[in-house]
Design a protein around this motif. Structure first.
Motif, PDB file in Angstrom:
ATOM      1  N   UNK A 188       0.827  -1.212   0.000  1.00 47.86           N
ATOM      2  CA  UNK A 188       0.000   0.000   0.000  1.00 47.86           C
ATOM      3  C   UNK A 188       0.858   1.257   0.000  1.00 47.86           C
ATOM      4  N   UNK A 189       2.032   1.177   0.628  1.00 47.45           N
ATOM      5  CA  UNK A 189       2.929   2.334   0.691  1.00 47.45           C
ATOM      6  C   UNK A 189       3.833   2.435  -0.535  1.00 47.45           C
ATOM      7  N   UNK A 190       3.770   1.437  -1.426  1.00 47.96           N
ATOM      8  CA  UNK A 190       4.621   1.452  -2.607  1.00 47.96           C
ATOM      9  C   UNK A 190       6.068   1.139  -2.321  1.00 47.96           C
ATOM     10  N   UNK A 191       6.320   0.352  -1.277  1.00 41.80           N
ATOM     11  CA  UNK A 191       7.683  -0.006  -0.871  1.00 41.80           C
ATOM     12  C   UNK A 191       7.945  -1.453  -1.256  1.00 41.80           C
ATOM     13  N   UNK A 192       8.960  -1.681  -2.089  1.00 42.41           N
ATOM     14  CA  UNK A 192       9.263  -3.058  -2.489  1.00 42.41           C
ATOM     15  C   UNK A 192      10.163  -3.742  -1.462  1.00 42.41           C
ATOM     16  N   UNK A 193      10.532  -4.984  -1.746  1.00 38.14           N
ATOM     17  CA  UNK A 193      11.236  -5.787  -0.757  1.00 38.14           C
ATOM     18  C   UNK A 193      12.575  -5.221  -0.326  1.00 38.14           C
ATOM     19  N   UNK A 194      13.416  -4.825  -1.284  1.00 37.64           N
ATOM     20  CA  UNK A 194      14.726  -4.298  -0.918  1.00 37.64           C
ATOM     21  C   UNK A 194      14.617  -2.911  -0.287  1.00 37.64           C
ATOM     22  N   UNK A 195      13.656  -2.135  -0.730  1.00 35.75           N
ATOM     23  CA  UNK A 195      13.412  -0.836  -0.088  1.00 35.75           C
ATOM     24  C   UNK A 195      12.992  -1.023   1.361  1.00 35.75           C
ATOM     25  N   UNK A 196      12.231  -2.074   1.628  1.00 33.41           N
ATOM     26  CA  UNK A 196      11.795  -2.312   3.014  1.00 33.41           C
ATOM     27  C   UNK A 196      12.988  -2.594   3.914  1.00 33.41           C
ATOM     28  N   UNK A 197      13.997  -3.293   3.394  1.00 26.48           N
ATOM     29  CA  UNK A 197      15.207  -3.538   4.184  1.00 26.48           C
ATOM     30  C   UNK A 197      15.946  -2.232   4.467  1.00 26.48           C
ATOM     31  N   UNK A 198      16.024  -1.364   3.471  1.00 21.06           N
ATOM     32  CA  UNK A 198      16.701  -0.083   3.673  1.00 21.06           C
ATOM     33  C   UNK A 198      15.973   0.734   4.735  1.00 21.06           C
TER      34      UNK A 198
END
Length: 273
Positions: free
Chosen positions: A169-179
């Motif tokens: 929903x926030x438009x955050x992908x998997x690697x972005x979530x780690x960052x």
């Protein structure tokens, strides 16, 4: 109920995570023929889904680097069946909990906690929770300690499925979530272990994408907007996890917190890091 979801997360997650932090589950899975951490991880965590393709596991686990899942799925099923893996994981986790808890493992407190946790775990809404749904299709263990671990695992994966919804929903992908998680913990992304599979160029591209969206500043740290978004994702995760606990009266929630506190303190003290 959002605060209840956050409070109980801190109790149920450590119970579930003996699956990855203790020797006994690893030894049980190694006895089936698995070698190395990641084949064990992907086999044991995806086993409730059955023999699904790597693409399905990648989608549900969300935040693995390209190729990580496919390196293990479906080849892990050439070693053992999903049913054998599930049985081995449960045996190992229960053995680990017994080793950590000692006499507490068979106490009435554990039996009561298992009763309350199981009620919440099966009260949680199933819609859109695919990994949780796979776990929910499994038999409920009869003995209190295995039942408590199973319920904790259901609640952890139910929350995890909801967390992915919040990220999407926030438009955050998997690697972005780690960052974002690294920055939330005041760590540079390169120091965050789950980002190790990315090359420097790949990681720079992820951070640059967040910078272009105004979530990361020129020094690579959160902007106010970035920190706000990360907090909002966690708050939505809490809201999506909360319905599981509406079946519990306030005094039952406090009973769970009081009963599980000493158990979780022992588990946390035994963690390897």
């Amino acid at each position: 109920m959002e605060n209840v979801a956050r409070r109980l997360k801190d109790l149920f997650v450590p119970i579930h995570e003996v699956a990855y932090m203790s020797d006994e589950p690893t030894e049980e899975l190694q006895a089936l023929g698995y070698e190395g951490f990641w084949p064990l991880y992907f086999a044991s965590r995806s086993a409730p889904l059955g023999r699904v393709p790597a693409e399905v596991v990648d989608a549900l686990f969300y935040n693995f680097a390209p190729g990580e899942v496919a390196a293990c799925i479906p080849s892990v099923w050439e070693v053992a069946t999903p049913d054998a893996v599930l049985a081995a994981r449960q045996r190992g986790c229960v053995a680990a909990l017994r080793g950590i808890l000692g006499e507490l493992a068979d106490s009435p407190v554990i039996a009561r906690a298992a009763e309350l946790a199981t009620r919440a775990a099966y009260h949680a809404p199933i819609e859109g929770r695919l990994l949780y749904a796979g776990l929910r299709s499994l038999p409920i263990p009869e003995e209190p300690l295995p039942r408590l671990w199973h319920a904790a695992t259901l609640l952890r994966e139910h929350r995890g499925d909801g967390h992915l919804t919040a990220l999407v929903a926030a438009g955050i992908n998997g690697q972005e979530s780690h960052v974002l998680q690294a920055l939330y913990w005041d760590m540079k992304p390169r120091d965050f272990g789950r980002l190790d599979p990315l090359t420097d160029d790949q990681l720079d591209a992820v951070v640059d994408g967040l910078r272009l969206r105004g979530l990361v500043d020129g020094e690579g740290w959160f902007t106010p907007a970035g920190r706000k978004l990360r907090v909002e994702i966690e708050e939505l995760t809490d809201r999506l996890a909360a319905p599981a606990y509406t079946c519990l009266e306030p005094h039952e929630v406090e009973e769970l917190v009081t009963g599980l506190g000493p158990m979780v303190a022992k588990i946390n003290a035994a963690r390897p890091f």
